[in-house]
Write a protein that holds these residues in place. Structure first.
Motif, PDB file in Angstrom:
ATOM      1  N   ASP A 198       0.812  -1.217   0.000  1.00  0.00           N
ATOM      2  CA  ASP A 198       0.000   0.000   0.000  1.00  0.00           C
ATOM      3  C   ASP A 198       0.844   1.264   0.000  1.00  0.00           C
ATOM      4  N   THR A 199       1.968   1.265   0.730  1.00  0.00           N
ATOM      5  CA  THR A 199       2.768   2.477   0.805  1.00  0.00           C
ATOM      6  C   THR A 199       3.374   2.818  -0.540  1.00  0.00           C
ATOM      7  N   GLY A 200       3.636   1.800  -1.385  1.00  0.00           N
ATOM      8  CA  GLY A 200       4.140   2.072  -2.729  1.00  0.00           C
ATOM      9  C   GLY A 200       3.153   2.925  -3.503  1.00  0.00           C
ATOM     10  N   GLY A 201       1.863   2.615  -3.384  1.00  0.00           N
ATOM     11  CA  GLY A 201       0.844   3.425  -4.030  1.00  0.00           C
ATOM     12  C   GLY A 201       0.829   4.833  -3.487  1.00  0.00           C
ATOM     13  N   ASP A 202       1.020   4.978  -2.183  1.00  0.00           N
ATOM     14  CA  ASP A 202       1.078   6.312  -1.576  1.00  0.00           C
ATOM     15  C   ASP A 202       2.210   7.136  -2.183  1.00  0.00           C
ATOM     16  N   HIS A 203       3.383   6.512  -2.346  1.00  0.00           N
ATOM     17  CA  HIS A 203       4.533   7.227  -2.912  1.00  0.00           C
ATOM     18  C   HIS A 203       4.223   7.716  -4.322  1.00  0.00           C
ATOM     19  N   LEU A 204       3.591   6.871  -5.122  1.00  0.00           N
ATOM     20  CA  LEU A 204       3.331   7.223  -6.520  1.00  0.00           C
ATOM     21  C   LEU A 204       2.219   8.252  -6.630  1.00  0.00           C
ATOM     22  N   GLU A 205       1.198   8.110  -5.806  1.00  0.00           N
ATOM     23  CA  GLU A 205       0.118   9.101  -5.834  1.00  0.00           C
ATOM     24  C   GLU A 205       0.622  10.468  -5.384  1.00  0.00           C
ATOM     25  N   ALA A 206       1.600  10.475  -4.479  1.00  0.00           N
ATOM     26  CA  ALA A 206       2.181  11.742  -4.026  1.00  0.00           C
ATOM     27  C   ALA A 206       2.897  12.466  -5.151  1.00  0.00           C
ATOM     28  N   ALA A 207       3.330  11.695  -6.175  1.00  0.00           N
ATOM     29  CA  ALA A 207       4.002  12.295  -7.326  1.00  0.00           C
ATOM     30  C   ALA A 207       3.020  12.643  -8.438  1.00  0.00           C
ATOM     31  N   GLY A 208       1.728  12.477  -8.168  1.00  0.00           N
ATOM     32  CA  GLY A 208       0.710  12.874  -9.133  1.00  0.00           C
ATOM     33  C   GLY A 208       0.167  11.758  -9.998  1.00  0.00           C
ATOM     34  N   HIS A 209       0.581  10.514  -9.750  1.00  0.00           N
ATOM     35  CA  HIS A 209       0.068   9.386 -10.523  1.00  0.00           C
ATOM     36  C   HIS A 209      -1.272   8.926  -9.968  1.00  0.00           C
ATOM     37  N   VAL A 210      -2.114   8.411 -10.840  1.00  0.00           N
ATOM     38  CA  VAL A 210      -3.357   7.782 -10.422  1.00  0.00           C
ATOM     39  C   VAL A 210      -3.099   6.279 -10.374  1.00  0.00           C
ATOM     40  N   CYS A 211      -3.298   5.673  -9.206  1.00  0.00           N
ATOM     41  CA  CYS A 211      -2.962   4.259  -9.021  1.00  0.00           C
ATOM     42  C   CYS A 211      -4.211   3.408  -8.836  1.00  0.00           C
ATOM     43  N   VAL A 212      -4.185   2.236  -9.437  1.00  0.00           N
ATOM     44  CA  VAL A 212      -5.198   1.221  -9.205  1.00  0.00           C
ATOM     45  C   VAL A 212      -4.499   0.099  -8.459  1.00  0.00           C
ATOM     46  N   CYS A 260      18.095   3.616   8.836  1.00  0.00           N
ATOM     47  CA  CYS A 260      18.255   2.761   7.646  1.00  0.00           C
ATOM     48  C   CYS A 260      16.964   2.457   6.901  1.00  0.00           C
ATOM     49  N   HIS A 261      15.823   2.853   7.444  1.00  0.00           N
ATOM     50  CA  HIS A 261      14.553   2.525   6.792  1.00  0.00           C
ATOM     51  C   HIS A 261      13.683   3.765   6.663  1.00  0.00           C
ATOM     52  N   SER A 262      14.292   4.787   6.089  1.00  0.00           N
ATOM     53  CA  SER A 262      13.621   6.065   5.923  1.00  0.00           C
ATOM     54  C   SER A 262      12.479   5.967   4.910  1.00  0.00           C
ATOM     55  N   TRP A 263      11.316   6.394   5.327  1.00  0.00           N
ATOM     56  CA  TRP A 263      10.156   6.437   4.448  1.00  0.00           C
ATOM     57  C   TRP A 263      10.384   7.449   3.314  1.00  0.00           C
ATOM     58  N   GLN A 264      11.072   8.551   3.632  1.00  0.00           N
ATOM     59  CA  GLN A 264      11.335   9.574   2.603  1.00  0.00           C
ATOM     60  C   GLN A 264      12.284   9.049   1.526  1.00  0.00           C
ATOM     61  N   ALA A 265      13.320   8.299   1.935  1.00  0.00           N
ATOM     62  CA  ALA A 265      14.259   7.742   0.960  1.00  0.00           C
ATOM     63  C   ALA A 265      13.563   6.728   0.063  1.00  0.00           C
ATOM     64  N   GLU A 266      12.691   5.919   0.650  1.00  0.00           N
ATOM     65  CA  GLU A 266      11.933   4.946  -0.141  1.00  0.00           C
ATOM     66  C   GLU A 266      11.067   5.671  -1.173  1.00  0.00           C
ATOM     67  N   ARG A 267      10.407   6.729  -0.758  1.00  0.00           N
ATOM     68  CA  ARG A 267       9.554   7.492  -1.688  1.00  0.00           C
ATOM     69  C   ARG A 267      10.373   8.049  -2.840  1.00  0.00           C
ATOM     70  N   HIS A 268      11.538   8.617  -2.544  1.00  0.00           N
ATOM     71  CA  HIS A 268      12.389   9.180  -3.598  1.00  0.00           C
ATOM     72  C   HIS A 268      12.790   8.110  -4.611  1.00  0.00           C
ATOM     73  N   THR A 269      13.164   6.923  -4.119  1.00  0.00           N
ATOM     74  CA  THR A 269      13.593   5.840  -5.008  1.00  0.00           C
ATOM     75  C   THR A 269      12.472   5.428  -5.955  1.00  0.00           C
ATOM     76  N   TYR A 270      11.288   5.172  -5.412  1.00  0.00           N
ATOM     77  CA  TYR A 270      10.199   4.698  -6.270  1.00  0.00           C
ATOM     78  C   TYR A 270       9.714   5.769  -7.238  1.00  0.00           C
ATOM     79  N   GLN A 271       9.706   6.998  -6.803  1.00  0.00           N
ATOM     80  CA  GLN A 271       9.305   8.060  -7.728  1.00  0.00           C
ATOM     81  C   GLN A 271      10.312   8.193  -8.868  1.00  0.00           C
ATOM     82  N   SER A 272      11.600   8.015  -8.556  1.00  0.00           N
ATOM     83  CA  SER A 272      12.637   8.085  -9.598  1.00  0.00           C
ATOM     84  C   SER A 272      12.510   6.924 -10.567  1.00  0.00           C
ATOM     85  N   LEU A 273      12.271   5.723 -10.046  1.00  0.00           N
ATOM     86  CA  LEU A 273      12.168   4.548 -10.912  1.00  0.00           C
ATOM     87  C   LEU A 273      10.927   4.616 -11.803  1.00  0.00           C
TER      88      LEU A 273
END
Length: 367
Positions: free
Chosen positions: A10-24, A344-357
């Motif tokens: 679920d958090t992966g969807g949160d990261h992508l929606e935060a970047a403006g994507h619409v997720c299903v 070592c488990h920063s939520w912000q770092a995870e968000r940056h990685t997935y938005q970049s990918l």
């Protein structure tokens, strides 16, 4: 954008929606076949996909012409690689995927060994065979594929954020679980998992029950959703006839985090793990962790530093007893576990990685 998943992404969807994507967001188990995915892609006009679990999620995304990325789950690399047919399917999925994410360096190494080193060796052998055939005037086989996975596998630790429900009532939870003692005198060990065999929730039950007979103020509460219906019935039947162990169904995340925060310790007894969210959440909530000594757990729990690792039920009981009787050990494990997870488990770092990918998938769409 589609995000297909087994439970827990679920958090992966949160990261992508935060970047403006619409997720299903879909659970892979709800999509019976590749044709079901094709219908979903058409109905929702989806442009890209991200799947958790190379086999269960990834195989459904093959051949649709939609660029996708993969997040390794754990059982794909720890269990499914040992099945020849699944291994072949996963290699093809990884070849088609634009990127893959591993939670740890060791998971990346497993994937590279399975599908990069093996492909390289196969290519060298085939090249040697082609050279020999050519020298004898024989026709050449089709060129073999080159190792394809190494450059596309990234390592990103699972990020963690906890939000306990402030309205959660611990005493009510205990009462509803069938524990009718004062919370002040109890030691509650929570085991959080989906009810399926790989999580092995019954591994500690007999040993824990024997301990409960000696010390009636210790309880183990298993919390989690029904994933495998047949196995769930087995767990229910075992717990019903076992003293000192309780079973609770799936809880809202805020309530679960509040329960974690109130319990004495969190337990993980899985046969296989990619990276346990419950362990990370416990550390973030300043709760000690006891985990089965398997690679996925040992990657985040350093024995007697950030938690305790056990190799069998008897060792678990020994360590659990020690923890209940040594407040200094409890304080040290909590302090170091919390320090580790926040570093070592920063939520912000995870968000940056997935938005970049995901931007690499956008580039594929534009191409």
């Amino acid at each position: 954008m589609v995000l297909t998943a087994v439970q827990g992404l679920d958090t992966g969807g949160d990261h992508l929606e935060a970047a403006g994507h619409v997720c299903v967001l879909k659970d892979a188990s709800d999509l019976e076949s590749s044709s079901g995915v094709a219908k979903l892609i058409e109905a929702e006009n989806l442009e890209a996909a991200l799947a958790l679990h190379l086999y269960r999620g990834g195989r459904l995304l093959q051949g649709h012409g939609v660029p996708f990325g993969i997040i390794f789950g754990g059982t794909d690399l720890n269990e499914d690689v040992n099945h020849e047919e699944k291994n072949k399917v996963m290699g093809k999925v990884l070849e088609e995927a634009r990127f893959a994410v591993a939670f740890t360096e060791s998971m990346k190494e497993v994937a590279e060994t399975q599908w990069c080193v093996r492909a390289l060796r196969s290519g060298l052998l085939e090249t040697a065979g082609q050279t020999a055939r050519q020298s004898r005037g024989l026709s050449l086989a089709q060129p073999v594929g080159q190792p394809h996975a190494r450059s596309k596998i990234y390592v990103q630790s699972q990020g963690v954020v906890t939000v306990p429900n402030a309205a959660f009532n611990w005493n009510t939870f205990l009462h509803q679980s069938g524990i009718n003692q004062s919370a002040d005198n109890l030691y509650i060990f929570l085991l959080v998992c989906g009810l399926r065999q790989v999580k092995d929730p019954l591994y500690l039950v007999d040993a824990f029950s024997e301990w409960h007979r000696e010390e009636p103020n210790v309880y183990m509460v298993i919390v989690g959703p029904e994933v495998d219906p047949v196995f769930t019935r087995e767990v229910e039947a075992k717990v019903q006839r076992t003293l000192g162990v309780r079973l609770v169904g799936e809880m809202p995340q805020g309530d679960l985090h509040a329960a974690l925060k109130n319990c004495f310790a969190v337990v993980n007894s899985s046969v296989s793990e990619g990276m346990s969210a419950a362990i990370l959440e416990a550390m973030d909530l300043e709760v000690p962790v006891l985990a089965r000594n398997i690679p996925g757990n040992a990657a985040v729990v350093k024995h007697e530093v950030t938690g305790l690792l056990f190799s069998d039920p008897q060792e678990f009981v020994h360590l659990a007893k020690r923890l209940t009787r040594d407040p200094a050990l409890e304080r040290d494990l909590v302090a170091r576990g919390t320090e580790y997870v926040r570093a070592c488990h920063s939520w912000q770092a995870e968000r940056h990685t997935y938005q970049s990918l995901i931007r690499t998938l956008e580039g594929s769409i534009q191409d």
